[in-house]
Design an enzyme around this catalytic site. Structure first.
Site, mmCIF file in Angstrom:
data_model
loop_
_atom_site.group_PDB
_atom_site.id
_atom_site.type_symbol
_atom_site.label_atom_id
_atom_site.label_comp_id
_atom_site.label_asym_id
_atom_site.label_seq_id
_atom_site.Cartn_x
_atom_site.Cartn_y
_atom_site.Cartn_z
ATOM 1 N N LYS A 9 1.043 -1.412 0.044
ATOM 2 C CA LYS A 9 0.126 0.031 0.109
ATOM 3 C C LYS A 9 1.151 1.339 -0.013
ATOM 4 O O LYS A 9 2.064 1.020 0.349
ATOM 5 C CB LYS A 9 -0.932 -0.128 1.246
ATOM 6 C CG LYS A 9 -0.154 -0.040 2.592
ATOM 7 C CD LYS A 9 0.203 1.359 3.228
ATOM 8 C CE LYS A 9 0.614 1.134 4.683
ATOM 9 N NZ LYS A 9 1.575 2.166 5.062
ATOM 10 N N ASP A 134 -2.433 -2.086 10.591
ATOM 11 C CA ASP A 134 -2.852 -1.849 9.053
ATOM 12 C C ASP A 134 -3.310 -3.234 8.466
ATOM 13 O O ASP A 134 -3.940 -2.998 7.372
ATOM 14 C CB ASP A 134 -1.284 -1.674 8.308
ATOM 15 C CG ASP A 134 -0.890 -0.356 8.480
ATOM 16 O OD1 ASP A 134 -1.686 0.437 9.068
ATOM 17 O OD2 ASP A 134 0.211 0.162 8.060
HETATM 18 O O1 C5P Z 1 0.081 -2.104 15.007
HETATM 19 P P1 C5P Z 1 1.281 -2.255 14.698
HETATM 20 O O2 C5P Z 1 1.975 -3.371 15.607
HETATM 21 O O3 C5P Z 1 1.470 -2.453 13.321
HETATM 22 O O4 C5P Z 1 2.073 -0.970 14.992
HETATM 23 C C1 C5P Z 1 3.439 -0.657 15.209
HETATM 24 C C2 C5P Z 1 3.804 0.462 16.107
HETATM 25 O O5 C5P Z 1 3.479 1.461 15.540
HETATM 26 C C3 C5P Z 1 3.027 0.165 17.485
HETATM 27 O O6 C5P Z 1 3.946 -0.412 18.474
HETATM 28 C C4 C5P Z 1 3.181 1.624 17.728
HETATM 29 O O7 C5P Z 1 4.237 2.131 18.444
HETATM 30 C C5 C5P Z 1 3.010 2.287 16.512
HETATM 31 N N1 C5P Z 1 1.731 2.731 16.051
HETATM 32 C C6 C5P Z 1 1.078 3.941 16.627
HETATM 33 N N2 C5P Z 1 -0.236 4.493 16.039
HETATM 34 C C7 C5P Z 1 -0.796 3.710 15.203
HETATM 35 C C8 C5P Z 1 -0.237 2.398 14.501
HETATM 36 C C9 C5P Z 1 0.912 1.978 14.938
HETATM 37 O O8 C5P Z 1 1.723 4.447 17.600
HETATM 38 N N3 C5P Z 1 -2.102 4.036 14.837
#
Ligand code: C5P
Length: 296
Positions: A9, A134
């Site tokens: 994406k 995501d």
């Molecule tokens: O959800 P995911 O594990 O992909 O996110 C990775 C990191 O990115 C999270 O640990 C967080 O620190 C940050 N993040 C965030 N806010 C979001 C998505 C991700 O702070 N909306």
């Protein structure tokens, strides 16, 4: 055996609205799925999960989002059958292109089919959100353009049809950690003015096929932090601008940068110019809006 594509994406628009009590960030984002894709194959096996990948730098253990998604699905539905999953990695890693999340979403879709599971789309969305913010975006397979809210998991696919967009995508070798980019973003003093671009501007531009307006609407709140950690992004931006791209932006938390092109021909020319003039370690891809999510 089941084979699925897991597309990458681009974030055409990404605004961070604030930090949430759970540590995540409240977002408003417009995502476009593109035709650069990983490929996953799912093969039945008597029991257990085996995950393999053609990229030796990728850990296929419990931290891999494919492994996480598969284990979560297996536990949630108490599946006794196993599966062998092979990932052919084409999407650059830790570049803001959502490759891991897309692989996780494809794993949920592939294994649901392989194991013949009865589940609602909402259940699958919920599992995807547990794997990564995501991942749910990639389950909205009926439109290549999706608006994401919340931490990215509240998805609204846009009703089309839309003519495909064409881009040149440039990926430097630097890998950026999403968590570190958000942490850096928090430490920076925020400029409290509203950006000139807005989500509604991008949506209006998409619906009207207005590239000029879309180019002005491209926006990413995480870009300054990505540039701080990966200064070569500024150089990539200049190359893309010089190639005539009316809009240029970092995708997600970087390090990938894309240029919006006028049409397919412009994208081909720009990709060729960059391939011959840019440093050899930059990966240059000619990409377009993904129109075929389904199995290979
Ligand atoms: O959800 P995911 O594990 O992909 O996110 C990775 C990191 O990115 C999270 O640990 C967080 O620190 C940050 N993040 C965030 N806010 C979001 C998505 C991700 O702070 N909306």
């Amino acid at each position: 055996m089941i084979r699925l594509r897991a597309p990458a994406k681009l974030n055409l628009y990404l605004r961070v609205l604030g930090r949430r009590p759970d540590g995540y960030h409240e977002l408003e984002t417009l995502v476009e799925r593109i035709d650069l894709a990983d490929e996953l194959t799912f093969t039945p096996q008597a029991r257990g999960l085996t995950v393999t990948c053609d990229d030796p730098t990728l850990d296929c253990g419990p931290s891999n989002l494919v492994t996480k998604a598969a284990s979560l699905l297996q536990q949630t539905f108490r599946v006794s059958d196993g599966a062998a999953i092979h990932l052919a990695k084409r999407i650059p890693i830790a570049a803001g292109l959502g490759g891991g999340s897309s692989d996780a979403a494809a794993t949920l879709l592939g294994l649901t089919r392989l194991w013949n599971l009865r589940r609602s789309p909402e259940q699958l969305m919920e599992l995807a959100a547990q794997v990564g913010s995501d991942a749910p975006l990639f389950l909205s397979i009926h439109s290549p353009f999706v608006v994401g809210r919340g931490r990215g998991e509240r998805c609204e696919p846009l009703a089309g049809p839309f003519p495909p967009l064409w881009h040149v995508l440039v990926v430097p070798p630097e890998r950026l950690s999403t968590k570190e980019i958000y942490d850096g973003f928090d430490r920076r003093e925020r400029v409290l003015t509203e950006p000139a671009a807005s989500l509604s501007m991008c949506l209006h531009a998409l619906r009207n096929g207005s590239l000029g307006e879309l180019a002005k609407g491209l926006f990413n709140d995480l870009e300054p932090e990505a540039i701080r950690r990966c200064p070569v992004i500024t150089e990539i931006r200049t190359h893309l601008r010089t190639s005539g791209c009316p809009g240029v932006s970092v995708s997600g938390s970087g390090s990938a940068v894309f240029g919006l092109c006028e049409d397919a021909e412009h994208a081909r020319r720009a990709a060729a110019t960059l391939s011959s003039s840019a440093p050899a370690e930059w990966r240059i891809h000619l990409v377009r809006t993904d129109s075929s999510y389904e199995a290979l």
